[in-house]
Scaffold this motif. Structure first.
Motif, PDB file in Angstrom:
ATOM      1  N   MET A   1       0.840  -1.194   0.000  1.00 19.99           N
ATOM      2  CA  MET A   1       0.000   0.000   0.000  1.00 19.99           C
ATOM      3  C   MET A   1       0.880   1.251   0.000  1.00 19.99           C
ATOM      4  SD  MET A   1      -2.803   1.271   2.826  1.00 19.99           S
ATOM      5  CE  MET A   1      -3.867  -0.148   2.542  1.00 19.99           C
ATOM      6  N   LYS A   2       0.615   2.180  -0.901  1.00 16.85           N
ATOM      7  CA  LYS A   2       1.397   3.396  -1.016  1.00 16.85           C
ATOM      8  C   LYS A   2       0.850   4.476  -0.088  1.00 16.85           C
ATOM      9  CE  LYS A   2       4.029   2.072  -4.549  1.00 16.85           C
ATOM     10  NZ  LYS A   2       5.499   1.960  -4.466  1.00 16.85           N
ATOM     11  N   LYS A   3       1.763   5.260   0.489  1.00 17.04           N
ATOM     12  CA  LYS A   3       1.358   6.429   1.256  1.00 17.04           C
ATOM     13  C   LYS A   3       1.615   7.658   0.398  1.00 17.04           C
ATOM     14  CE  LYS A   3       2.003   6.897   5.728  1.00 17.04           C
ATOM     15  NZ  LYS A   3       2.660   7.155   7.051  1.00 17.04           N
ATOM     16  N   VAL A   4       0.583   8.472   0.222  1.00 15.45           N
ATOM     17  CA  VAL A   4       0.647   9.636  -0.653  1.00 15.45           C
ATOM     18  C   VAL A   4       0.425  10.899   0.161  1.00 15.45           C
ATOM     19  CG1 VAL A   4      -0.324  10.775  -2.686  1.00 15.45           C
ATOM     20  CG2 VAL A   4      -0.252   8.265  -2.576  1.00 15.45           C
ATOM     21  N   LEU A  20      -7.455   7.944  -5.133  1.00 19.03           N
ATOM     22  CA  LEU A  20      -6.309   7.200  -4.604  1.00 19.03           C
ATOM     23  C   LEU A  20      -6.740   6.189  -3.543  1.00 19.03           C
ATOM     24  CD1 LEU A  20      -3.735  10.125  -4.318  1.00 19.03           C
ATOM     25  CD2 LEU A  20      -3.467   8.097  -5.760  1.00 19.03           C
ATOM     26  N   GLN A  21      -7.669   6.576  -2.685  1.00 16.77           N
ATOM     27  CA  GLN A  21      -8.133   5.661  -1.642  1.00 16.77           C
ATOM     28  C   GLN A  21      -8.845   4.452  -2.239  1.00 16.77           C
ATOM     29  OE1 GLN A  21     -10.365   8.571   0.633  1.00 16.77           O
ATOM     30  NE2 GLN A  21      -8.837   8.589   2.256  1.00 16.77           N
ATOM     31  N   CYS A  25      -4.635   3.395  -1.462  1.00 13.99           N
ATOM     32  CA  CYS A  25      -3.602   4.266  -0.911  1.00 13.99           C
ATOM     33  C   CYS A  25      -4.028   4.899   0.410  1.00 13.99           C
ATOM     34  CB  CYS A  25      -3.265   5.380  -1.902  1.00 13.99           C
ATOM     35  SG  CYS A  25      -2.516   4.809  -3.439  1.00 13.99           S
ATOM     36  N   LEU A 299       0.439   5.985  -9.997  1.00 15.66           N
ATOM     37  CA  LEU A 299       0.693   4.675  -9.390  1.00 15.66           C
ATOM     38  C   LEU A 299       1.266   3.670 -10.393  1.00 15.66           C
ATOM     39  CD1 LEU A 299      -2.508   4.330  -7.171  1.00 15.66           C
ATOM     40  CD2 LEU A 299      -0.170   4.785  -6.387  1.00 15.66           C
TER      41      LEU A 299
END
Length: 301
Positions: A1-4, A20-21, A25, A299
């Motif tokens: 999972m990416k943190k933005v 994004l969610q 993310c 992404l």
């Protein structure tokens, strides 16, 4: 999972957060005031001036994001180059954020470095330089702050009696700590369009159907998609969009504005993020709206 980390939390940023969610993310929304639209849906938020380099670095160190997404122009962009150098992805790129934070860098890149067709232009930081610029460009002309958004500080000058008021309005409409204006020759155009352009980490540059839009007194009023236009002019606009986005680099969506003249296409402005005129894509005018395209591109999907 990416943190933005979102730098800017307005209405457009809110839609990016949602997109994004939905792709899994975690999003931290940042802005200079609490309760900003994107903060209302984000997983976390920070309140600070993004022109404060120390405060910006503190927020980045606290949250350690994988990706930083600038959503406004008023950011201490030299810090973005540092973060990018450390391996943090800046969307589309630190160079894009830096060059588009004011109209001077992007206009000189487009007109001088890339040879794109633009209106004639000159810059001014005081009333004397402004009067000289207008004399050089001629009347009518368009006066804009080098750093602003949504048409703020922009006006059309048709008579010399309007010069002082236009200069004051442009200076008052400037955002951030940059107080300089651009004077542009008035283009006889029949349509103004935004060409949403998607650059990818892997893959060719993609173009959405052109979006027509209308402004009144410098303020955006309405947009529609698709906008009917000559196929040759569309190809020319796409070629210019590809050229300037390649020069700036990175992956994401770009809102690139053009004037359609009776015999030519003119590059106007560029935003390295979803564009206000692209809100029309929320109405189902294309398969993915501009916010979903931005999220997927950054992404690498």
């Amino acid at each position: 999972m990416k943190k933005v980390m979102m730098l800017g939390s307005g209405e457009l940023g809110k839609e990016v957060v949602i997109a994004l969610q939905r792709l899994g993310c975690t999003v931290i929304a940042c802005d200079a005031y609490e309760g900003a639209p994107a903060m209302q849906v984000a997983d976390g938020f920070e309140v600070f001036s993004m022109l404060d380099g120390d405060a910006l670095e503190k927020a980045v160190r606290k949250h350690s994001p994988n990706i930083i997404v600038p959503e406004v122009e008023s950011i201490r962009t030299d810090k973005l180059y540092e973060f990018e150098g450390e391996g943090i992805q800046v969307t589309p790129s630190a160079k894009a954020a830096n060059f588009t934070m004011n109209r001077k860098l992007i206009r000189d890149l487009a007109a001088k470095d890339l040879g794109l067709r633009t209106a004639p232009y000159a810059y001014a930081t005081n009333i004397e330089e402004f009067q000289s610029a207008v004399e050089k460009i001629g009347l009518p002309c368009v006066v804009k702050p080098l750093m602003s958004s949504s048409g703020k500080g922009q006006s059309v000058v048709k008579d010399a009696s309007e010069l002082e008021a236009a200069f004051t309005y442009a200076m008052e409409g400037s955002r951030g700590d940059l107080k300089e204006i651009i004077v542009e020759g008035f283009i006889d155009f029949h349509t103004e369009i935004t060409l949403l352009t998607v650059t990818q980490k892997e893959g060719e540059t993609l173009f959405c159907a052109p979006i027509g839009h209308r402004q009144e007194r410098g303020d955006y009023q309405e947009s529609w998609q698709p906008c009917a236009m000559d196929s040759a002019q569309l190809e020319e606009a796409q070629a210019m969009a590809k050229k300037v986005t390649e020069a700036l680099g990175g992956a994401g969506i770009w809102g690139i504005e053009f004037f359609l003249g009776h015999d030519a296409v003119y590059f106007s402005e560029l935003s390295p993020r979803p564009h206000d005129t692209g809100m029309v894509t929320l109405a189902g005018t294309q398969n993915f709206n501009e916010f979903e395209l931005h999220a997927r591109a950054l992404l690498g999907l």
